[in-house]
Design a protein around this motif. Structure first.
Motif, mmCIF file in Angstrom:
data_model
loop_
_atom_site.group_PDB
_atom_site.id
_atom_site.type_symbol
_atom_site.label_atom_id
_atom_site.label_comp_id
_atom_site.label_asym_id
_atom_site.label_seq_id
_atom_site.Cartn_x
_atom_site.Cartn_y
_atom_site.Cartn_z
ATOM 1 N N THR A 82 -6.977 8.953 6.649
ATOM 2 C CA THR A 82 -5.580 8.503 6.658
ATOM 3 C C THR A 82 -4.967 8.782 8.012
ATOM 4 O O THR A 82 -5.109 9.872 8.546
ATOM 5 C CB THR A 82 -4.764 9.257 5.589
ATOM 6 N N LEU B 49 -4.681 3.739 5.488
ATOM 7 C CA LEU B 49 -5.775 4.346 4.734
ATOM 8 C C LEU B 49 -7.041 3.606 5.113
ATOM 9 O O LEU B 49 -7.171 2.407 4.843
ATOM 10 C CB LEU B 49 -5.484 4.210 3.244
ATOM 11 N N SER C 180 -10.689 -1.116 2.592
ATOM 12 C CA SER C 180 -9.715 -1.650 3.539
ATOM 13 C C SER C 180 -10.393 -2.119 4.816
ATOM 14 O O SER C 180 -9.984 -3.119 5.405
ATOM 15 C CB SER C 180 -8.635 -0.618 3.845
ATOM 16 N N SER D 112 -2.669 -0.448 4.516
ATOM 17 C CA SER D 112 -1.660 0.574 4.232
ATOM 18 C C SER D 112 -2.182 1.595 3.240
ATOM 19 O O SER D 112 -3.134 1.342 2.516
ATOM 20 C CB SER D 112 -0.398 -0.084 3.701
ATOM 21 N N ASN D 113 -1.501 2.731 3.207
ATOM 22 C CA ASN D 113 -1.965 3.769 2.292
ATOM 23 C C ASN D 113 -1.026 3.951 1.115
ATOM 24 O O ASN D 113 -1.195 4.882 0.338
ATOM 25 C CB ASN D 113 -2.132 5.110 3.038
ATOM 26 N N ASN D 114 -0.030 3.079 1.004
ATOM 27 C CA ASN D 114 0.868 3.223 -0.132
ATOM 28 C C ASN D 114 1.353 1.847 -0.583
ATOM 29 O O ASN D 114 1.260 0.862 0.146
ATOM 30 C CB ASN D 114 2.058 4.118 0.211
ATOM 31 N N ASP E 39 1.903 6.719 -2.815
ATOM 32 C CA ASP E 39 0.675 6.728 -2.006
ATOM 33 C C ASP E 39 -0.527 6.458 -2.892
ATOM 34 O O ASP E 39 -0.627 6.989 -3.997
ATOM 35 C CB ASP E 39 0.507 8.091 -1.334
ATOM 36 N N TYR E 40 -1.449 5.640 -2.392
ATOM 37 C CA TYR E 40 -2.576 5.222 -3.219
ATOM 38 C C TYR E 40 -3.386 6.383 -3.753
ATOM 39 O O TYR E 40 -3.681 6.461 -4.944
ATOM 40 C CB TYR E 40 -3.518 4.319 -2.421
#
Lengths: 101, 176, 662
Positions: free
Chosen positions: C64, C83, C88, C136-138, C199-200
């Protein structure tokens, strides 16, 4: 024996009330003005009575001033009455209703 | 004894005159009734040792003010009788009479026995009644001097006002 | 090496900003080359990050990078952060890779258009949004990218906005997407409410253990969003209309990248679907039914791009079938191969349109193999891939999906197989009509010369097919030859991407060959954990299914050849009007939603607003006025009445004093 002040005060109250009722009931402007004078006289009588009851000259001085001011008031008031009612004969207080909303 | 008699007569005259003012149809009659009231009040002044004031009352009130009233009555020609029976505004009369009675009774009830409740002689003593004029003059020209001066200015203003009010605003005569 | 991940979206963003300011000055073709360079650089960065990730082991492959805090409000905290995990980076690789090829192609395709720089402004902005979406991480940052790609789609569909059909197609796309976005938003509220974070990594871990009804609700709502973005029933209606946009747009956005965002989202939230098996089944059925539905429509379309549009909807249906069956790796595999061959097909179609001087009606083409050799060769590769002919990539990915579908439910598999038959059929039909057969453009009367095409903005309506126009604004018209019309091959700047994509479409199967160790599946495994379906069938069963799939494809192709090549059955019999009119779904929506909606608005405006709301406001005014008129009576003008009032007031005060003193 002197008459107690209370009687004078009661009399003044009665005079005041007669003057007030007359002011409300009469339509003739000059008579209404005379009723105002009655009320002022009632006030004067009250002042003098209190001056006697409290042994105070200030009461009579107040009457003096009331008298002067009443005179001035009559002068100006009658001047106004003359200037308004000059044109219309037989006008009454009810005829001047320009403040009607 | 005599005091009571004087009081009684003067009182009756006062009230009669007042009622006369209120109930007369003709303004001139009302003015004359007013004079009677004023005289009676002057008598009551005398009975209370306010001699100067009694004199001034007669001279100024009865002598000048009522005369002014009569002048205006003549000037305006309001010599027609007013119809006392008719009343344009509904409820005016009854409410007025009731209000008057209420005020009278309220004042009398409020007072009940203690009519007076203030400090005595704050502005000076009345004395024994013989030097009323001096005492009054002294009070007037020392303690109440400012009020006296202002009142005199007021009189001047009143005179000026009266003249201005009554002037007919006609066209100015300019040199053509 | 992994720290460079922020560059991946930053490069197209820079391209966007530079072109926004200086695009006009750079002009045609330098603006295009700048945009392509940015995309290429992003691709290289993605490769670098990929290798960096590969250097780590299995479960360690999660990285991250937080750039800055975006929202910090009480307990609600969202960062702009990336992320990097196998999923991804895979998405980023093919988005940037295919994107670069399409950018290059577009430099040639859009040459001569007066709004050339602006096109690349939008394209780079789109690339930025899409990369933000996948990296993205969220959820919220993904949603930012989600909305961004929707907006860019709108811009690009209605790029030639003085054409009313293009403008309304853009609006339709945006509004239909919005319905899906509503689902996404409510899902985010639910997620935050349940888990307390968007957040994932922490949210998905917690949601995997959430009660079934919560997970089901979230899953369904997110699927609503995905259905809008990825054109599934019933929100697919915008995709065929989106063909109004220039062909590179159709290739990039409506084939390879934006429409896959929905699938990506579903794959990302696989723990949620794992906790809500009923929702997964539902998704699988919606996907496969959409696939069948769209395939039937594609069989009767005459516009070359419309066929491909419905084909895209159909293939996306397959991806959702995979998602619903728990075969997430297969879904991603098919996504990647689909990106290759669908982009190839679209770019090839663009090349055909360009070479045919804006002709899009397949019934007016034919025999183009002779005139456009490179285009036809690459197109044929794409055809074989999508039809599912081994060893091309489409066969492997589609077979993987069908295998997992069979494992879940044979009924799903059967519908999927039927769709595969239709897919082979309509694609073969397309290839025959365009590249083989008589050269119909010689005998059919040309509607107008290119000179007339400039003067008259509306083409006469092309027979059947839902609202297809010849691209009269297409810059290819600038090349119009006067007099004898001959189709010509496209310039090298357009054919080179075609060739590259053809190679990828041919060899893409290597990514996840079942007997080659399924590298893609192993690569993506950490993302799915136990949610990935493990097919229990024996090797023999798998072989049977694979053979059946191949046979179906061949069968479909043969039927198409019988009708369109050998003319054994009349064409009109197999192209009924209802299929050409796409099952009248648009008309249905008009009748049930648009008209009542408009009527409601009319009613609200003329009745509710005018009478009730204005009435209330005016009513207050009238009330005040009425009150005033009543109170006016008190002001009689008679002084004596006023005096009486004063007297009564005095009495009241005295009475009060009296009462007080008693």
């Amino acid at each position: 024996m002197k008459v107690p002040g209370a009687w004078y005060l009661a009399l003044a109250a009665a005079l005041f009330c007669i003057g007030a009722v007359g002011l409300l009931v009469r339509r003739n402007v000059l008579v209404m003005f005379m009723c105002v004078e009655l009320m002022l006289n009632a006030v004067n009588l009250t002042f003098v009575t209190f001056a006697r009851m409290l042994d105070d000259i200030g009461g009579q001085t107040a009457v003096f001033f009331v008298l002067v001011v009443a005179a001035a008031e009559v002068v100006v008031g009658l001047g106004i009455i003359v200037s308004i009612f000059r044109r219309r004969a037989g006008a009454t207080a009810d005829d001047i209703s320009f403040l009607k909303g | 004894m005599i005091d009571w008699a004087v009081f009684a007569v003067a009182a009756i005259a006062t009230l009669a005159g007042a009622l006369g003012v209120v109930l007369s149809t003709h303004p001139v009659h009302a003015a004359l009734m007013l004079v009677m009231t004023l005289f009676a009040v002057a008598v009551l002044f005398v009975a209370q040792n306010a001699h100067f004031l009694a004199a001034v009352q007669v001279i100024v009130y009865a002598g000048a003010i009522v005369v002014l009233f009569l002048f205006v009555i003549m000037l305006l020609g309001v010599d027609k009788s007013e119809d006392l029976a008719a009343e344009r505004l509904k409820g005016q009369r009854p409410v007025a009479i009731v209000a008057g009675l209420c005020v009278l009774s309220a004042v009398l009830l409020l007072a009940r026995s203690d009519w007076v409740s203030g400090a005595r002689s704050t502005a000076g003593s009345l004395g024994d009644g013989t030097d009323n004029v001096q005492l009054l003059a002294r009070s007037l020209f020392t303690r109440y001097l400012l009020a006296f001066e202002i009142t005199s200015v007021l009189l001047v203003i009143a005179v000026v006002g009266a003249v201005v009010l009554v002037r007919r605003s006609g066209p100015m005569e300019l040199d053509q | 090496m992994l720290e460079a991940v922020w560059l991946i979206p930053a490069l197209p963003l820079t391209g966007f900003l530079v072109l926004l300011v200086a695009g006009k000055r750079l002009g045609d073709p330098r603006a295009g080359f700048l945009a392509t360079a940015m995309m290429g650089a992003a691709f290289l960065t993605a490769v670098i990050v990929f290798f960096g990730l590969m250097g780590r082991e299995g479960e360690e492959r999660v990285f991250t990078q937080t750039l800055f805090t975006w929202i910090n409000s009480g307990s609600f905290h969202v960062d702009v952060a990336f992320l990097v995990d196998p999923l991804s980076i895979t998405m980023a690789l093919f988005v940037t890779g295919v994107g670069t090829l399409i950018h290059l192609y577009a430099v040639g395709y859009m040459h001569g258009d007066e709004k050339f720089p602006k096109f690349f402004v939008y394209l780079n902005l789109f690339a930025f949004s899409m990369l933000m979406l996948v990296m993205s991480n969220n959820f919220l940052l993904t949603f930012l990218g989600w909305e961004g790609v929707g907006a860019c789609s709108y811009f690009l569909i209605s790029f030639w906005f003085d054409r009313p059909t293009a403008a309304s197609a853009g609006k339709k796309a945006f509004i239909t997407n919005r319905i899906g976005d509503f689902g996404f938003m409510v899902a985010m509220f639910l997620i935050f409410g349940t888990v307390g974070t968007l957040d994932y990594v922490p949210a998905l871990a917690a949601l995997g253990n959430a009660p079934e009804y919560t997970a089901s609700a979230i899953g369904l709502l997110l699927f609503l969003g995905a259905a809008g973005k990825s054109a599934q029933l019933p929100l697919y209606v915008w995709l065929p209309d989106a063909m109004e946009g220039p062909t590179p747009v159709s290739a990039l956005i409506h084939a390879a990248t934006m429409v896959t965002a929905g699938v990506f989202l579903m794959v990302r939230i696989n723990p949620v679907l794992g906790a809500a098996p009923e929702v997964a089944t539902f998704i699988a059925w919606v996907g496969v039914l959409t696939a069948l539905f769209a395939a039937t429509i594609a069989c009767a379309q005459d516009d070359i791009k419309k066929v491909l549009a419905y084909s895209t909807i159909s293939q996306l249906g397959y991806m959702f079938l995979a998602v619903g069956s728990g075969a997430y790796a297969a879904a991603i595999f098919h996504m990647v191969t689909h990106a290759f061959f669908k982009a190839l097909l679209f770019l090839g179609a663009g090349s055909v349109i360009h070479g045919m001087h804006d002709e899009q009606d397949m019934k007016r083409m034919g025999g183009l193999r002779k005139w456009m050799p490179v285009t036809s060769a690459t197109f044929i590769v794409g055809w074989l891939a999508i039809a599912g002919v081994p060893p091309f990539s489409g066969f492997w990915s589609k077979d993987d999906i069908l295998l997992n579908a069979f494992d879940k439910s044979p009924a799903l598999w059967a519908v999927g197989l039927l769709t595969a038959l239709l897919t082979a059929y309509y694609m073969t039909r397309q290839v025959i009509l365009v590249f083989y057969g008589p050269e119909k453009w010689k005998t059919a009367a040309r509607p107008e010369t290119p000179a007339e095409a400039h003067a008259e903005p509306e083409h006469e309506p092309v027979a059947a097919g839902a609202h297809s126009d010849g691209g009269s604004h297409d810059p290819a018209a600038a090349h119009g030859a006067h007099g004898d019309f001959k189709p010509h091959e496209s310039p090298r700047i357009m054919t080179i991407p075609l060739v590259i994509l053809a190679v990828l479409a041919a060899l893409g199967g290597l990514l996840n060959l079942p007997f080659g160790g399924t590298p893609l599946e192993h690569w993506l495994e950490p993302v799915f954990g136990h949610n990935l379906r493990q097919v229990a069938s024996s090797g023999g069963a798998k072989l049977v299914l694979a053979t059946l799939a191949f046979v179906t494809a061949v069968l479909g192709g043969m039927v198409a050849a019988t009708i369109y090549r050998r003319h054994r059955i009349a064409e009109e019999k197999v192209e009924p009007r209802i299929l050409q009119r796409a099952w009248l779904v648009d008309e249905l929506y008009q009748k049930t939603i648009a008209h009542p909606g408009r009527a409601l608005s009319q009613w609200l405006a003329s009745v509710f607003d005018a009478k009730v709301i204005d009435g209330a406001v005016n009513g207050v005014a009238s009330l005040v006025r009425a009150g005033g008129s009543r109170l006016r009576v008190v002001q009689s003008g008679f002084v004596r009445s006023y005096a009486l009032a004063v007297a009564v007031g005095a009495v009241a005060i005295l009475a009060f004093a009296l009462v007080r003193s008693l």
